[in-house]
Design an enzyme around this catalytic site. Structure first.
Site, short mmCIF file in Angstrom:
data_model
loop_
_atom_site.label_atom_id
_atom_site.label_comp_id
_atom_site.label_asym_id
_atom_site.label_seq_id
_atom_site.Cartn_x
_atom_site.Cartn_y
_atom_site.Cartn_z
CD GLU A 67 -3.57 6.34 3.78
OE1 GLU A 67 -3.46 7.10 4.76
OE2 GLU A 67 -3.31 5.13 3.84
CG HIS B 232 -7.33 5.19 4.60
ND1 HIS B 232 -7.65 6.43 5.12
CD2 HIS B 232 -6.31 4.72 5.35
CE1 HIS B 232 -6.83 6.72 6.12
NE2 HIS B 232 -6.01 5.69 6.29
CD GLU C 157 -2.79 0.89 2.54
OE1 GLU C 157 -3.24 1.89 3.14
OE2 GLU C 157 -3.09 -0.28 2.88
#
Length: 435
Positions: free
Chosen positions: A300, A350, A273
Protein backbone atom coordinates in the site's frame (compact mmCIF):
# COMPACT_ATOMS: atom_id res chain seq x y z
CA UNK A 1 -14.32 19.01 -30.59
CA UNK A 2 -14.46 18.84 -26.79
CA UNK A 3 -11.70 20.66 -24.93
CA UNK A 4 -10.50 20.55 -21.35
CA UNK A 5 -11.24 24.01 -20.00
CA UNK A 6 -10.16 23.77 -16.40
CA UNK A 7 -9.10 21.72 -13.39
CA UNK A 8 -10.54 21.95 -9.91
CA UNK A 9 -8.72 20.43 -6.98
CA UNK A 10 -10.19 20.07 -3.50
CA UNK A 11 -8.67 19.21 -0.13
CA UNK A 12 -11.46 17.03 1.24
CA UNK A 13 -11.08 15.66 4.78
CA UNK A 14 -13.42 13.51 6.84
CA UNK A 15 -13.17 13.46 10.68
CA UNK A 16 -12.70 9.69 11.07
CA UNK A 17 -10.34 10.27 14.00
CA UNK A 18 -13.38 11.01 16.17
CA UNK A 19 -14.42 7.35 16.05
CA UNK A 20 -10.91 5.81 15.74
CA UNK A 21 -11.73 4.57 12.23
CA UNK A 22 -8.46 3.91 10.42
CA UNK A 23 -6.38 3.73 13.61
CA UNK A 24 -3.37 1.43 13.72
CA UNK A 25 -0.01 1.06 15.46
CA UNK A 26 1.73 3.60 13.22
CA UNK A 27 -1.18 5.94 12.45
CA UNK A 28 -3.07 6.56 15.67
CA UNK A 29 -5.01 9.66 14.54
CA UNK A 30 -6.37 9.49 11.01
CA UNK A 31 -8.76 11.78 9.18
CA UNK A 32 -9.46 10.00 5.90
CA UNK A 33 -8.84 12.54 3.14
CA UNK A 34 -8.94 12.86 -0.63
CA UNK A 35 -6.99 15.24 -2.84
CA UNK A 36 -9.88 15.37 -5.28
CA UNK A 37 -9.55 16.39 -8.94
CA UNK A 38 -12.25 17.43 -11.40
CA UNK A 39 -11.25 17.86 -15.04
CA UNK A 40 -13.80 20.13 -16.72
CA UNK A 41 -14.57 20.47 -20.43
CA UNK A 42 -16.64 22.77 -22.64
CA UNK A 43 -19.12 19.90 -23.05
CA UNK A 44 -20.94 17.53 -20.72
CA UNK A 45 -17.94 15.21 -20.32
CA UNK A 46 -15.85 15.48 -17.14
CA UNK A 47 -13.29 13.38 -15.32
CA UNK A 48 -13.06 12.70 -11.58
CA UNK A 49 -10.11 11.33 -9.66
CA UNK A 50 -8.28 11.52 -6.36
CA UNK A 51 -5.44 10.31 -4.25
CA UNK A 52 -5.75 9.32 -0.60
CA UNK A 53 -4.11 10.70 2.55
CA UNK A 54 -4.98 10.73 6.25
CA UNK A 55 -5.16 14.46 6.98
CA UNK A 56 -2.43 17.06 7.24
CA UNK A 57 -0.56 17.44 3.96
CA UNK A 58 -3.60 16.67 1.87
CA UNK A 59 -3.47 20.28 0.68
CA UNK A 60 0.04 19.63 -0.69
CA UNK A 61 -1.27 16.67 -2.69
CA UNK A 62 -4.15 18.74 -4.04
CA UNK A 63 -1.72 21.41 -5.22
CA UNK A 64 0.60 18.79 -6.73
CA UNK A 65 -2.37 17.42 -8.66
CA UNK A 66 -3.27 20.91 -9.90
CA UNK A 67 0.29 21.43 -11.11
CA UNK A 68 0.22 18.06 -12.88
CA UNK A 69 -3.07 18.88 -14.60
CA UNK A 70 -2.26 22.38 -15.85
CA UNK A 71 -0.74 21.16 -19.17
CA UNK A 72 -4.07 19.52 -20.01
CA UNK A 73 -6.02 22.79 -20.15
CA UNK A 74 -6.92 23.77 -23.70
CA UNK A 75 -6.26 20.27 -25.05
CA UNK A 76 -8.63 18.20 -27.18
CA UNK A 77 -10.10 15.45 -25.01
CA UNK A 78 -10.18 12.91 -27.84
CA UNK A 79 -6.49 13.47 -28.48
CA UNK A 80 -5.71 12.89 -24.81
CA UNK A 81 -8.03 9.94 -24.26
CA UNK A 82 -7.37 8.10 -27.52
CA UNK A 83 -3.77 7.52 -26.42
CA UNK A 84 -3.59 7.51 -22.63
CA UNK A 85 -0.15 5.95 -22.87
CA UNK A 86 1.18 9.02 -24.66
CA UNK A 87 -0.70 11.35 -22.30
CA UNK A 88 0.80 9.60 -19.29
CA UNK A 89 4.29 9.74 -20.75
CA UNK A 90 3.90 13.45 -21.51
CA UNK A 91 2.86 14.29 -17.96
CA UNK A 92 5.49 12.00 -16.47
CA UNK A 93 8.23 13.67 -18.53
CA UNK A 94 7.85 17.02 -16.75
CA UNK A 95 11.40 17.13 -15.40
CA UNK A 96 10.77 19.96 -12.96
CA UNK A 97 7.94 18.13 -11.19
CA UNK A 98 9.70 14.79 -11.56
CA UNK A 99 12.69 16.20 -9.71
CA UNK A 100 10.54 16.41 -6.58
CA UNK A 101 10.24 12.60 -6.58
CA UNK A 102 11.10 11.14 -8.89
CA UNK A 103 8.06 8.86 -9.01
CA UNK A 104 7.46 8.95 -5.29
CA UNK A 105 5.98 11.16 -2.61
CA UNK A 106 3.65 14.09 -3.15
CA UNK A 107 4.43 14.58 -6.85
CA UNK A 108 3.57 10.94 -7.60
CA UNK A 109 0.36 11.14 -5.57
CA UNK A 110 -0.59 14.18 -7.62
CA UNK A 111 0.12 12.24 -10.80
CA UNK A 112 -2.09 9.41 -9.56
CA UNK A 113 -5.00 11.75 -8.92
CA UNK A 114 -4.81 13.35 -12.38
CA UNK A 115 -4.39 10.11 -14.30
CA UNK A 116 -7.23 8.54 -12.29
CA UNK A 117 -9.40 11.45 -13.47
CA UNK A 118 -8.33 10.92 -17.09
CA UNK A 119 -9.11 7.19 -16.94
CA UNK A 120 -12.45 8.02 -15.36
CA UNK A 121 -13.12 10.45 -18.21
CA UNK A 122 -12.16 7.83 -20.80
CA UNK A 123 -14.56 5.29 -19.31
CA UNK A 124 -17.35 7.89 -19.14
CA UNK A 125 -16.76 8.80 -22.77
CA UNK A 126 -17.02 5.12 -23.69
CA UNK A 127 -20.16 4.65 -21.58
CA UNK A 128 -18.51 1.77 -19.68
CA UNK A 129 -17.35 1.06 -16.14
CA UNK A 130 -13.56 1.19 -16.09
CA UNK A 131 -13.10 -2.55 -15.56
CA UNK A 132 -15.08 -3.20 -18.74
CA UNK A 133 -13.20 -0.53 -20.71
CA UNK A 134 -9.93 -2.28 -19.80
CA UNK A 135 -11.27 -5.79 -20.37
CA UNK A 136 -12.41 -4.80 -23.86
CA UNK A 137 -8.92 -3.60 -24.84
CA UNK A 138 -6.67 -5.95 -26.80
CA UNK A 139 -3.41 -7.17 -25.26
CA UNK A 140 -1.50 -4.83 -27.55
CA UNK A 141 -3.67 -1.84 -26.57
CA UNK A 142 -3.19 -2.58 -22.87
CA UNK A 143 0.56 -2.86 -23.22
CA UNK A 144 0.64 0.39 -25.20
CA UNK A 145 -0.63 2.26 -22.12
CA UNK A 146 1.55 0.34 -19.63
CA UNK A 147 4.65 1.99 -18.18
CA UNK A 148 7.39 -0.59 -18.76
CA UNK A 149 10.33 1.75 -18.12
CA UNK A 150 13.05 0.21 -15.93
CA UNK A 151 11.37 -3.21 -16.11
CA UNK A 152 12.89 -4.83 -19.18
CA UNK A 153 15.16 -7.04 -17.07
CA UNK A 154 12.04 -8.87 -15.84
CA UNK A 155 9.26 -7.93 -18.27
CA UNK A 156 9.60 -7.09 -21.97
CA UNK A 157 6.85 -5.69 -24.14
CA UNK A 158 6.40 -9.02 -25.92
CA UNK A 159 6.24 -10.92 -22.63
CA UNK A 160 3.55 -8.53 -21.43
CA UNK A 161 1.52 -9.08 -24.60
CA UNK A 162 1.93 -12.85 -24.28
CA UNK A 163 0.78 -12.82 -20.63
CA UNK A 164 -2.38 -10.94 -21.54
CA UNK A 165 -3.01 -13.06 -24.63
CA UNK A 166 -3.25 -16.22 -22.50
CA UNK A 167 -6.68 -15.34 -21.16
CA UNK A 168 -7.94 -13.23 -24.05
CA UNK A 169 -10.28 -15.84 -25.61
CA UNK A 170 -12.02 -16.74 -22.31
CA UNK A 171 -12.68 -13.31 -20.77
CA UNK A 172 -16.45 -13.56 -21.28
CA UNK A 173 -16.57 -16.81 -19.30
CA UNK A 174 -14.98 -15.18 -16.26
CA UNK A 175 -17.26 -12.16 -16.45
CA UNK A 176 -20.24 -14.51 -16.48
CA UNK A 177 -18.81 -16.42 -13.52
CA UNK A 178 -18.48 -13.23 -11.46
CA UNK A 179 -22.03 -12.22 -12.35
CA UNK A 180 -23.35 -15.64 -11.34
CA UNK A 181 -21.36 -15.88 -8.09
CA UNK A 182 -22.26 -12.39 -6.91
CA UNK A 183 -18.96 -10.67 -7.60
CA UNK A 184 -15.33 -10.51 -6.54
CA UNK A 185 -14.44 -11.84 -3.04
CA UNK A 186 -13.40 -9.33 -0.40
CA UNK A 187 -12.32 -9.19 3.22
CA UNK A 188 -13.23 -6.62 5.84
CA UNK A 189 -10.93 -4.46 7.94
CA UNK A 190 -13.82 -2.46 9.40
CA UNK A 191 -13.91 -4.54 12.58
CA UNK A 192 -10.23 -4.46 13.38
CA UNK A 193 -9.02 -0.87 13.87
CA UNK A 194 -6.62 -0.65 16.78
CA UNK A 195 -8.49 2.10 18.61
CA UNK A 196 -11.67 0.06 19.02
CA UNK A 197 -12.67 -1.37 22.39
CA UNK A 198 -12.86 -5.14 22.90
CA UNK A 199 -16.65 -4.87 23.03
CA UNK A 200 -16.79 -3.03 19.71
CA UNK A 201 -14.30 -5.48 18.19
CA UNK A 202 -16.42 -8.45 19.22
CA UNK A 203 -19.64 -6.83 17.98
CA UNK A 204 -18.21 -5.87 14.59
CA UNK A 205 -16.61 -9.27 14.07
CA UNK A 206 -19.93 -10.94 14.83
CA UNK A 207 -21.62 -8.66 12.30
CA UNK A 208 -18.96 -9.48 9.71
CA UNK A 209 -19.52 -13.21 10.12
CA UNK A 210 -23.28 -12.71 9.87
CA UNK A 211 -22.75 -10.71 6.65
CA UNK A 212 -20.91 -13.61 5.04
CA UNK A 213 -17.26 -12.62 5.40
CA UNK A 214 -14.80 -15.50 5.49
CA UNK A 215 -11.75 -13.23 5.69
CA UNK A 216 -11.19 -10.50 8.31
CA UNK A 217 -8.18 -8.35 9.19
CA UNK A 218 -7.03 -6.86 12.50
CA UNK A 219 -4.42 -4.24 13.24
CA UNK A 220 -1.54 -5.25 15.51
CA UNK A 221 1.84 -3.99 16.65
CA UNK A 222 1.31 -1.49 19.45
CA UNK A 223 1.30 -3.86 22.44
CA UNK A 224 1.94 -7.60 22.33
CA UNK A 225 -0.40 -8.50 25.20
CA UNK A 226 -3.17 -6.45 23.60
CA UNK A 227 -2.58 -8.21 20.29
CA UNK A 228 -2.82 -11.64 21.90
CA UNK A 229 -6.04 -10.70 23.69
CA UNK A 230 -7.65 -9.20 20.58
CA UNK A 231 -6.63 -12.09 18.31
CA UNK A 232 -8.05 -14.52 20.85
CA UNK A 233 -11.35 -12.63 20.69
CA UNK A 234 -11.21 -12.75 16.90
CA UNK A 235 -10.75 -16.51 16.79
CA UNK A 236 -13.54 -17.00 19.34
CA UNK A 237 -15.91 -15.08 17.08
CA UNK A 238 -14.90 -16.13 13.55
CA UNK A 239 -13.69 -19.64 14.38
CA UNK A 240 -10.69 -21.42 12.91
CA UNK A 241 -12.10 -22.11 9.45
CA UNK A 242 -12.18 -18.42 8.48
CA UNK A 243 -9.02 -16.60 7.41
CA UNK A 244 -7.58 -14.06 9.86
CA UNK A 245 -5.10 -11.50 8.53
CA UNK A 246 -3.07 -9.08 10.64
CA UNK A 247 -1.46 -5.75 9.79
CA UNK A 248 1.43 -4.04 11.63
CA UNK A 249 1.53 -0.93 9.44
CA UNK A 250 5.36 -0.74 9.25
CA UNK A 251 5.89 -0.39 13.00
CA UNK A 252 8.56 -3.09 13.52
CA UNK A 253 12.25 -3.51 12.75
CA UNK A 254 13.07 -6.81 11.05
CA UNK A 255 14.19 -8.80 14.15
CA UNK A 256 11.26 -7.38 16.12
CA UNK A 257 8.81 -8.47 13.43
CA UNK A 258 10.17 -12.02 13.49
CA UNK A 259 10.04 -12.22 17.30
CA UNK A 260 6.56 -10.68 17.54
CA UNK A 261 5.17 -13.00 14.89
CA UNK A 262 6.55 -16.02 16.73
CA UNK A 263 4.22 -15.05 19.59
CA UNK A 264 1.21 -14.49 17.33
CA UNK A 265 1.67 -17.62 15.21
CA UNK A 266 -0.67 -19.62 17.49
CA UNK A 267 -3.60 -17.71 15.99
CA UNK A 268 -2.68 -18.98 12.50
CA UNK A 269 -2.76 -15.66 10.64
CA UNK A 270 -3.09 -15.94 6.88
CA UNK A 271 -0.64 -13.07 6.44
CA UNK A 272 1.27 -10.39 8.27
CA UNK A 273 0.90 -7.11 6.42
CA UNK A 274 3.53 -4.35 6.33
CA UNK A 275 5.74 -5.94 9.00
CA UNK A 276 8.52 -3.38 8.50
CA UNK A 277 9.52 -0.37 6.37
CA UNK A 278 7.75 -0.49 2.99
CA UNK A 279 11.05 0.29 1.25
CA UNK A 280 12.99 -2.59 2.87
CA UNK A 281 12.89 -5.30 0.21
CA UNK A 282 15.55 -7.49 1.81
CA UNK A 283 13.96 -7.02 5.22
CA UNK A 284 10.68 -8.35 3.90
CA UNK A 285 12.51 -11.30 2.36
CA UNK A 286 14.14 -12.12 5.70
CA UNK A 287 10.83 -11.87 7.54
CA UNK A 288 9.10 -14.04 4.95
CA UNK A 289 11.69 -16.77 5.34
CA UNK A 290 11.47 -16.65 9.14
CA UNK A 291 7.67 -16.59 9.61
CA UNK A 292 6.62 -19.14 6.95
CA UNK A 293 4.07 -20.65 6.51
CA UNK A 294 2.48 -17.34 7.53
CA UNK A 295 2.41 -15.18 4.41
CA UNK A 296 3.95 -11.72 4.08
CA UNK A 297 1.94 -8.99 2.39
CA UNK A 298 2.83 -5.42 1.50
CA UNK A 299 2.38 -2.74 -1.13
CA UNK A 300 0.00 0.00 0.00
CA UNK A 301 3.04 2.27 0.42
CA UNK A 302 4.85 0.80 -2.58
CA UNK A 303 6.00 4.01 -4.24
CA UNK A 304 6.33 2.80 -7.82
CA UNK A 305 6.57 -0.21 -10.11
CA UNK A 306 10.36 -0.51 -9.62
CA UNK A 307 9.97 -1.22 -5.92
CA UNK A 308 7.43 -3.94 -6.76
CA UNK A 309 9.84 -5.36 -9.33
CA UNK A 310 12.45 -5.79 -6.62
CA UNK A 311 9.96 -7.29 -4.15
CA UNK A 312 9.14 -9.92 -6.78
CA UNK A 313 12.79 -10.50 -7.72
CA UNK A 314 13.80 -10.98 -4.09
CA UNK A 315 10.87 -13.34 -3.39
CA UNK A 316 10.06 -11.03 -0.51
CA UNK A 317 6.25 -11.22 -0.45
CA UNK A 318 3.46 -13.77 -0.73
CA UNK A 319 0.74 -11.20 -1.46
CA UNK A 320 1.00 -7.97 -3.46
CA UNK A 321 -1.10 -5.11 -2.09
CA UNK A 322 -0.80 -2.36 -4.67
CA UNK A 323 -2.67 0.88 -4.00
CA UNK A 324 -4.90 2.49 -6.62
CA UNK A 325 -4.09 6.03 -5.47
CA UNK A 326 -0.36 5.76 -4.74
CA UNK A 327 0.87 4.22 -7.99
CA UNK A 328 0.41 6.50 -11.00
CA UNK A 329 -2.99 5.11 -11.99
CA UNK A 330 -3.75 2.38 -14.52
CA UNK A 331 -0.59 2.96 -16.55
CA UNK A 332 1.66 1.91 -13.69
CA UNK A 333 -0.78 -0.48 -12.00
CA UNK A 334 -0.92 -2.61 -15.17
CA UNK A 335 2.85 -3.08 -14.99
CA UNK A 336 2.60 -4.40 -11.42
CA UNK A 337 -0.25 -6.76 -12.28
CA UNK A 338 1.74 -8.18 -15.19
CA UNK A 339 4.87 -8.70 -13.11
CA UNK A 340 2.79 -10.32 -10.37
CA UNK A 341 1.37 -12.76 -12.91
CA UNK A 342 4.82 -13.62 -14.21
CA UNK A 343 6.18 -14.22 -10.69
CA UNK A 344 3.07 -16.05 -9.50
CA UNK A 345 2.20 -13.62 -6.69
CA UNK A 346 -1.50 -12.98 -5.98
CA UNK A 347 -2.56 -9.32 -6.02
CA UNK A 348 -4.86 -8.37 -3.14
CA UNK A 349 -5.17 -4.57 -3.41
CA UNK A 350 -5.15 -2.24 -0.44
CA UNK A 351 -8.39 -0.32 0.04
CA UNK A 352 -8.28 1.03 3.60
CA UNK A 353 -9.18 4.63 2.88
CA UNK A 354 -11.82 6.96 1.53
CA UNK A 355 -12.79 6.02 -2.03
CA UNK A 356 -10.20 3.29 -2.44
CA UNK A 357 -12.85 0.55 -2.38
CA UNK A 358 -14.63 2.33 -5.20
CA UNK A 359 -11.45 2.14 -7.29
CA UNK A 360 -10.03 -1.27 -6.44
CA UNK A 361 -13.20 -3.15 -7.30
CA UNK A 362 -12.50 -2.23 -10.94
CA UNK A 363 -8.87 -3.34 -10.65
CA UNK A 364 -9.59 -6.71 -9.08
CA UNK A 365 -12.38 -7.55 -11.50
CA UNK A 366 -10.15 -6.63 -14.44
CA UNK A 367 -7.31 -8.72 -12.99
CA UNK A 368 -9.47 -11.82 -12.82
CA UNK A 369 -11.07 -11.26 -16.21
CA UNK A 370 -8.00 -10.28 -18.25
CA UNK A 371 -4.74 -10.86 -16.35
CA UNK A 372 -4.53 -13.57 -13.68
CA UNK A 373 -7.58 -15.58 -14.71
CA UNK A 374 -7.87 -17.05 -11.22
CA UNK A 375 -9.36 -16.28 -7.80
CA UNK A 376 -7.00 -18.60 -5.94
CA UNK A 377 -5.53 -16.85 -2.88
CA UNK A 378 -7.08 -13.58 -4.04
CA UNK A 379 -9.28 -11.39 -1.89
CA UNK A 380 -9.63 -7.61 -1.97
CA UNK A 381 -9.93 -5.29 1.01
CA UNK A 382 -13.20 -3.60 1.98
CA UNK A 383 -13.79 -0.99 4.67
CA UNK A 384 -17.33 0.17 5.33
CA UNK A 385 -16.61 3.89 5.65
CA UNK A 386 -17.67 7.00 3.69
CA UNK A 387 -19.17 5.33 0.61
CA UNK A 388 -22.21 7.57 0.88
CA UNK A 389 -20.09 10.49 -0.37
CA UNK A 390 -19.72 8.95 -3.86
CA UNK A 391 -22.27 9.11 -6.65
CA UNK A 392 -21.57 5.49 -7.64
CA UNK A 393 -20.57 3.78 -4.39
CA UNK A 394 -19.29 0.23 -4.38
CA UNK A 395 -21.80 -2.43 -3.37
CA UNK A 396 -20.70 -5.38 -1.24
CA UNK A 397 -23.05 -8.27 -0.57
CA UNK A 398 -22.20 -11.60 1.01
CA UNK A 399 -18.51 -10.74 1.19
CA UNK A 400 -18.25 -9.88 -2.52
CA UNK A 401 -17.94 -6.72 -4.59
CA UNK A 402 -20.77 -6.67 -7.10
CA UNK A 403 -19.72 -5.70 -10.62
CA UNK A 404 -19.96 -1.91 -11.19
CA UNK A 405 -22.22 -0.97 -14.08
CA UNK A 406 -22.11 2.85 -14.16
CA UNK A 407 -19.69 4.49 -16.63
CA UNK A 408 -16.41 5.68 -15.13
CA UNK A 409 -13.98 4.75 -12.35
CA UNK A 410 -16.57 5.26 -9.54
CA UNK A 411 -14.50 8.23 -8.36
CA UNK A 412 -17.02 11.07 -8.48
CA UNK A 413 -17.98 12.60 -5.15
CA UNK A 414 -21.25 14.37 -4.39
CA UNK A 415 -20.84 18.13 -4.71
CA UNK A 416 -22.54 18.53 -1.33
CA UNK A 417 -19.94 16.26 0.30
CA UNK A 418 -17.10 18.27 -1.23
CA UNK A 419 -18.66 21.54 -0.09
CA UNK A 420 -19.21 20.23 3.43
CA UNK A 421 -15.85 18.57 4.06
CA UNK A 422 -13.43 20.71 2.04
CA UNK A 423 -10.68 21.91 4.37
CA UNK A 424 -10.54 24.43 5.94
CA UNK A 425 -13.52 26.37 4.66
CA UNK A 426 -16.15 23.65 4.20
CA UNK A 427 -19.31 23.75 6.30
CA UNK A 428 -18.10 21.03 8.67
CA UNK A 429 -14.59 22.33 9.28
CA UNK A 430 -15.71 25.95 9.54
CA UNK A 431 -17.69 25.14 12.68
CA UNK A 432 -15.88 26.24 15.84
CA UNK A 433 -16.46 22.84 17.47
CA UNK A 434 -14.67 21.09 14.61
CA UNK A 435 -11.53 23.17 14.90
Amino acid sequence: MTTITGVRTHDVRFPTSLTADGSDAMNKVTDYSAAYVVLETDGELAGYGFTFTIGRGNDLCAEAARQRALPLIGRDTDELLDDLGATYRELASDSQLRWLGPEKGVEHLGMAAVMNALWDMAARRAGKPLWRLLADMTPEELVDVTDLRYLSDVLTRQEAIDLLAEGWPTRAERIAELETSGGYPCYTTSAGWLGYSDEKLRRLLTEAVDQGYRHVKLKVGADLDDDIRRLRIAREVIGWDAQLMIDANQVWDVPEAIEWMARLAEFKPHWIEEPTSPDDILGHAAIRKAVAPIGVATGEHGMNRVLFKQLFQAEAIDFCQLDSARLASINEILAVYLMAKKFGVPVCPHAGGVGLCELVQHLSIFDYVAVSGTLENRVTEFVDHLHEHFTDPCIVEGGRYTLPTAPGYSARMHEESVATYEFPGGAYWAQPVAG
